[in-house]
Scaffold this active site. Structure first.
Site, PDB file in Angstrom:
ATOM      1  N   HIS A 154     -10.378  25.665  -4.944  1.00 16.56           N
ATOM      2  CA  HIS A 154      -9.802  24.918  -4.043  1.00 16.56           C
ATOM      3  C   HIS A 154      -9.960  24.681  -2.750  1.00 16.56           C
ATOM      4  CE1 HIS A 154      -5.878  24.477  -6.952  1.00 16.56           C
ATOM      5  NE2 HIS A 154      -6.595  25.425  -7.408  1.00 16.56           N
ATOM      6  N   ASP A 363     -11.735  21.760   5.477  1.00 21.61           N
ATOM      7  CA  ASP A 363     -10.742  21.959   4.553  1.00 21.61           C
ATOM      8  C   ASP A 363     -11.243  21.337   3.138  1.00 21.61           C
ATOM      9  OD1 ASP A 363      -8.230  22.519   3.589  1.00 21.61           O
ATOM     10  OD2 ASP A 363      -7.330  21.442   5.361  1.00 21.61           O
TER      11      ASP A 363
END
Ligand code: F6P
Length: 518
Positions: A154, A363
């Site tokens: 992720h 991110d």
């Protein structure tokens, strides 16, 4: 087929949870319900009793185990969040490695594998999530599990050069060969991981399939999305009902414009740099003072990790300083609220905000960017200011893309967003909405599971529609991937890919890794 999901934390759904559960949890639960399934992981509780507890909800079994205090310290706080998290986010300076933490990390993965292996049926497809559980498939294979096993990462994956600063990185990366499919958020992450497998472990790859020893693993991007329609409805309903946080915000803002940031209190999110950029914006454009405010919602996270405690202190200090320097008796420029709000309240706040400020230093994807778009009023939408280092920037090129390290650039983007004519806001919003709508969370789970179960043509076109002209990091060296040594065709090497019913082959990599665990 039965689906088995494994993640670090598992939240067992209760009757009241619908409004707070995030899109990923809801989508995974739906996939589990569709196939019948098992969700395995940490209960989130630290305790002496570590037996597995099973809870049945419909046709889904939730099997959770507690961690001991020592396991939480080494596996979760230590190796996962003080070593892997910073290095995966390109923050070498914050990476803290302790051998005992790594041993604890491997130990928990080994225990999880031991407990899970006994529950696996021959027709199960296993889907493991995130960096806490990288070696889990290797541990399962060691116990004779031959089912198809997928992994989804992720968070970002850095270059091989960065990752090698982490001791034992080669042995850890090598364990990834135990998976059949590895899903990454972006092309860049995919390329970096394949480079790591090639340069650190000697794998061969054609840019998608990676061969290491006797195993073949497919590595490709599956950019995660949100449930756009559900979030859009939440935002519209929240605006109509004017639930408490939204009503109070509206009343306190009056006619003033709102810039919003919503992030876990994590240094990767660039919260302090964002506050500074807002201060810079007010200094460069004094005419805006008193007309606009920044609301930063930052629920605390991993507070036992010293770097997070320091961020907590710094963000208070910076917000306090800027408010003291720039505020007026009747206007506070920056509000930082360190607590979590319901998804309904957030959806309403996003819709009220003229600017969504999503400026992480790095991110994996950043779903706040997508939620902000989904929440907008189509006839009068706000503007998304998005870091080029968020995975989302690869898809959302119609946002105002910024470098979060450049305070002046972010400050000017805030100004541009606030002054943007309605026609341009609508044009950008429509383009962005189209992207998030056509690559939502249900698309993501379906595409990933099709690729994992090897359904026809699923793996080839997993990249969703992307707006032409995106200015963020481009999937540059794609051609370079083609020049790499080709992977032999399936079947050239005996037992190349693991799959249900295939015989397990133990690789030297797994053996050396396991020597280390013991
Ligand atoms: O993907 C990043 C992640 O670690 C998720 O696994 C998790 O849900 C989120 O960040 C919050 O982290 P934590 O479980 O450490 O609070």
């Amino acid at each position: 087929m039965r689906l088995v999901v494994v993640s670090n934390r598992v939240t067992i759904p209760d009757r009241h949870e619908k409004a707070t559960a995030g899109g990923l949890a809801v989508a995974l639960r739906e996939a589990l319900e569709r196939h019948g399934g098992l969700w395995f992981g940490w209960s989130g509780v630290v305790g002496a009793a570590r037996q597995l507890r099973e809870t049945q909800r419909g046709n889904v079994t939730y099997a959770v185990t507690d961690l001991s205090e020592a396991e939480r310290e080494s596996y979760y706080l230590g190796f996962s969040n003080r070593a892997l998290w910073p290095i995966m986010h390109y923050r070498l300076g914050l990476t803290e490695f302790q051998r005992s933490d790594y041993m604890g990390y491997l130990g928990v993965n080994r225990r999880f594998a031991r407990e899970l292996a006994g529950m696996i049926r021959p027709d199960d497809v296993i889907w493991i999530h995130d960096y806490h559980l990288i070696p889990l498939a290797a541990e399962l294979r060691r116990r004779g599990v031959t089912n198809r096993i997928g992994y989804f990462h992720h968070i970002p994956w850095p270059s091989a050069d960065t990752l090698t600063a982490l001791p034992f990185s080669a042995t850890l990366v090598r364990t990834l060969a135990a998976y059949d499919l590895i899903g990454m958020q972006t092309q860049l992450d995919t390329r970096n991981l394949i480079d790591c497998l090639m340069t650190l472990c000697g794998a061969k790859s054609d840019g998608r399939r990676v061969r290491l020893g006797a195993r073949e693993t497919v590595v490709q991007p599956f950019p995660i999305g949100i449930d756009v329609e559900a979030f859009r409805r939440l935002a519209a309903a929240s605006a109509r009902q004017a639930a408490t946080p939204l009503r109070a915000t509206r009343e306190s803002l009056g006619e003033r414009k709102l810039v919003i940031g919503v992030d876990r209190l994590d240094y990767s999110k660039g919260i302090v740099q964002r506050l500074e950029a807002f201060g810079q914006f007010l200094r460069s454009h004094p005419e805006e003072r008193g007309r606009v405010g920044l609301l930063q919602i930052a629920p605390p996270s991993r507070s036992d990790v010293p770097e997070y405690a320091e961020l907590d202190r710094m963000s208070d200090e910076v917000a306090g300083r800027l408010n003291a320097q720039l505020g007026e008796f009747d206007w506070t420029p920056i509000r930082v609220v360190k607590k979590a709000y319901s998804r309904t309240a957030l959806a309403g706040l996003y819709r009220r905000a003229q600017v969504g400020l999503v400026t992480p230093m790095r991110d994996g994807m950043n779903l706040v960017a997508k939620e902000y778009i989904a929440a907008q009023n189509p006839v009068d939408p706000g503007v998304l200011v998005l870091s080029r280092f968020a995975g989302a920037a690869q898809q959302l090129g119609e946002a105002l893309i910024v470098n979060p390290y450049d305070t002046h650039e972010v400050a000017e983007a805030i100004r541009t967003a606030l002054a943007m004519p309605k026609s341009e806001r609508i044009r950008r919003f429509e383009a962005l909405y189209h992207v998030i709508e056509t690559s939502g969370i249900h698309w993501w789970t379906r595409r990933y599971l099709e690729a994992l179960t090897d359904a026809p043509a699923a793996a080839e076109d997993a990249e969703p529609p992307r707006k032409a002209g995106a200015k963020a990091e481009q999937p540059a060296r794609r051609a370079g991937a083609r020049n790499r040594p080709a992977v032999p065709e399936r079947g050239e090497a005996k037992g190349a890919a693991a799959g249900a019913g295939r015989k397990r082959v133990s690789t030297p990599a797994e053996t050396s890794h396991l020597t280390l665990v013991r």
